[in-house]
Scaffold this motif. Sequence first.
Motif, PDB file in Angstrom:
ATOM      1  N   TYR A   1      23.696  29.520 -14.290  1.00  0.00           N
ATOM      2  CA  TYR A   1      23.385  28.140 -14.685  1.00  0.00           C
ATOM      3  C   TYR A   1      24.282  27.157 -13.926  1.00  0.00           C
ATOM      4  O   TYR A   1      23.808  26.159 -13.371  1.00  0.00           O
ATOM      5  CB  TYR A   1      23.593  27.944 -16.184  1.00  0.00           C
TER       6      TYR A   1
ATOM      7  N   GLN B   1      23.319  27.047 -10.153  1.00  0.00           N
ATOM      8  CA  GLN B   1      21.957  26.774  -9.696  1.00  0.00           C
ATOM      9  C   GLN B   1      21.235  25.644 -10.432  1.00  0.00           C
ATOM     10  O   GLN B   1      20.259  25.105  -9.907  1.00  0.00           O
ATOM     11  CB  GLN B   1      21.118  28.060  -9.817  1.00  0.00           C
ATOM     12  N   VAL B   2      21.674  25.287 -11.625  1.00  0.00           N
ATOM     13  CA  VAL B   2      20.912  24.321 -12.435  1.00  0.00           C
ATOM     14  C   VAL B   2      21.720  23.043 -12.647  1.00  0.00           C
ATOM     15  O   VAL B   2      22.830  23.077 -13.160  1.00  0.00           O
ATOM     16  CB  VAL B   2      20.538  24.925 -13.808  1.00  0.00           C
ATOM     17  N   GLN B   3      21.115  21.927 -12.261  1.00  0.00           N
ATOM     18  CA  GLN B   3      21.757  20.634 -12.485  1.00  0.00           C
ATOM     19  C   GLN B   3      21.478  20.126 -13.893  1.00  0.00           C
ATOM     20  O   GLN B   3      22.396  19.698 -14.599  1.00  0.00           O
ATOM     21  CB  GLN B   3      21.249  19.629 -11.451  1.00  0.00           C
TER      22      GLN B   3
ATOM     23  N   LEU C   1      13.241  21.823 -14.430  1.00  0.00           N
ATOM     24  CA  LEU C   1      14.584  22.276 -14.100  1.00  0.00           C
ATOM     25  C   LEU C   1      14.976  21.689 -12.752  1.00  0.00           C
ATOM     26  O   LEU C   1      14.375  22.002 -11.723  1.00  0.00           O
ATOM     27  CB  LEU C   1      14.645  23.807 -14.027  1.00  0.00           C
ATOM     28  N   HIS C   2      15.957  20.797 -12.771  1.00  0.00           N
ATOM     29  CA  HIS C   2      16.445  20.197 -11.537  1.00  0.00           C
ATOM     30  C   HIS C   2      17.527  21.113 -10.956  1.00  0.00           C
ATOM     31  O   HIS C   2      18.545  21.375 -11.612  1.00  0.00           O
ATOM     32  CB  HIS C   2      17.013  18.803 -11.823  1.00  0.00           C
ATOM     33  N   LEU C   3      17.282  21.597  -9.756  1.00  0.00           N
ATOM     34  CA  LEU C   3      18.153  22.603  -9.150  1.00  0.00           C
ATOM     35  C   LEU C   3      19.252  21.969  -8.311  1.00  0.00           C
ATOM     36  O   LEU C   3      19.086  20.877  -7.761  1.00  0.00           O
ATOM     37  CB  LEU C   3      17.319  23.548  -8.276  1.00  0.00           C
ATOM     38  N   ARG C   4      20.337  22.694  -8.183  1.00  0.00           N
ATOM     39  CA  ARG C   4      21.430  22.240  -7.324  1.00  0.00           C
ATOM     40  C   ARG C   4      21.147  22.558  -5.857  1.00  0.00           C
ATOM     41  O   ARG C   4      21.672  21.887  -4.969  1.00  0.00           O
ATOM     42  CB  ARG C   4      22.741  22.900  -7.748  1.00  0.00           C
TER      43      ARG C   4
ATOM     44  N   ARG D   1      17.209  27.554  -4.687  1.00  0.00           N
ATOM     45  CA  ARG D   1      16.766  28.766  -5.359  1.00  0.00           C
ATOM     46  C   ARG D   1      17.176  28.768  -6.824  1.00  0.00           C
ATOM     47  O   ARG D   1      18.105  28.072  -7.235  1.00  0.00           O
ATOM     48  CB  ARG D   1      17.311  30.016  -4.657  1.00  0.00           C
ATOM     49  N   LEU D   2      16.430  29.577  -7.583  1.00  0.00           N
ATOM     50  CA  LEU D   2      16.763  29.792  -8.990  1.00  0.00           C
ATOM     51  C   LEU D   2      16.494  31.243  -9.327  1.00  0.00           C
ATOM     52  O   LEU D   2      15.387  31.753  -9.109  1.00  0.00           O
ATOM     53  CB  LEU D   2      15.915  28.887  -9.896  1.00  0.00           C
TER      54      LEU D   2
ATOM     55  N   LEU E   1      10.149  23.611 -11.284  1.00  0.00           N
ATOM     56  CA  LEU E   1      11.438  23.668 -10.610  1.00  0.00           C
ATOM     57  C   LEU E   1      11.478  22.547  -9.575  1.00  0.00           C
ATOM     58  O   LEU E   1      10.550  22.411  -8.776  1.00  0.00           O
ATOM     59  CB  LEU E   1      11.629  25.029  -9.931  1.00  0.00           C
TER      60      LEU E   1
ATOM     61  N   ARG F   1      13.555  20.607  -6.501  1.00  0.00           N
ATOM     62  CA  ARG F   1      14.647  20.660  -5.528  1.00  0.00           C
ATOM     63  C   ARG F   1      14.591  19.402  -4.645  1.00  0.00           C
ATOM     64  O   ARG F   1      13.532  18.813  -4.438  1.00  0.00           O
ATOM     65  CB  ARG F   1      14.559  21.904  -4.654  1.00  0.00           C
TER      66      ARG F   1
END
Length: 226
Positions: free
Chosen positions: A36, A39-41, A70-73, A76-77, A97, A99
Amino acid sequence: MSTLFAWPQAATVESRIARDRLFRQAGGGKAIRALYDAQVQRIDWAFKLFVRSVNLPPSGGVDEIEVFRLHLRGDRLDDRVLAHIDKAIPHPILFELVRHAPDGDEVMLAAAYKRRSEADKSQAVTLEHWRGAWVADLEPRAPLPQAASLKGLYAGLLRSLWPHGARAGESLRAQAERLSQIATQGKAVERLQLILRRTGDFARKTEINRELRAAQAALKALTAKD
């Protein structure tokens, strides 16, 4: 080409989901927390599809469908994050997702088939997560699949992601379980192909080739239309 859907305005929630809530409900140790963090913002509960927001009755154990963004950093997730969220939330979930990209945000749809456990109705059984392709967030979105019930809507949404269509008379659950077998068998084929490339012994190669042909035949049978 992957499809993003135009979720109805009446279904809008726009609520941030705290990770602590997910961990209270699903548990999880340092490894999943690290995923988390890396990878997850942030996680937003974006839409709630239920009788009053889509005008479709519950059926087949599906009384509402959540849409989480889900806003990713990064790019990939890990599927373990999606599985953890699905474990925490009892209802079926469609994930968007998000990005960052040079020309604007891109979105990928992802979801796993989920049903209530027959042994314990308070628990859910979740299979593999399937994903679409990255699509520009500003691209026009498709209308929701036509359906007469929430279960039918759920089926249409899932099948938009699945790489193999339903066979004649095949239920959503049966199709999902066959796709799970396809995923497992596909990994077996890849594993045998890798072993074959790394093996120098002729007798061993012959044995692996035999196993590989059998695994490929089983995969072909699972992916055949009928």
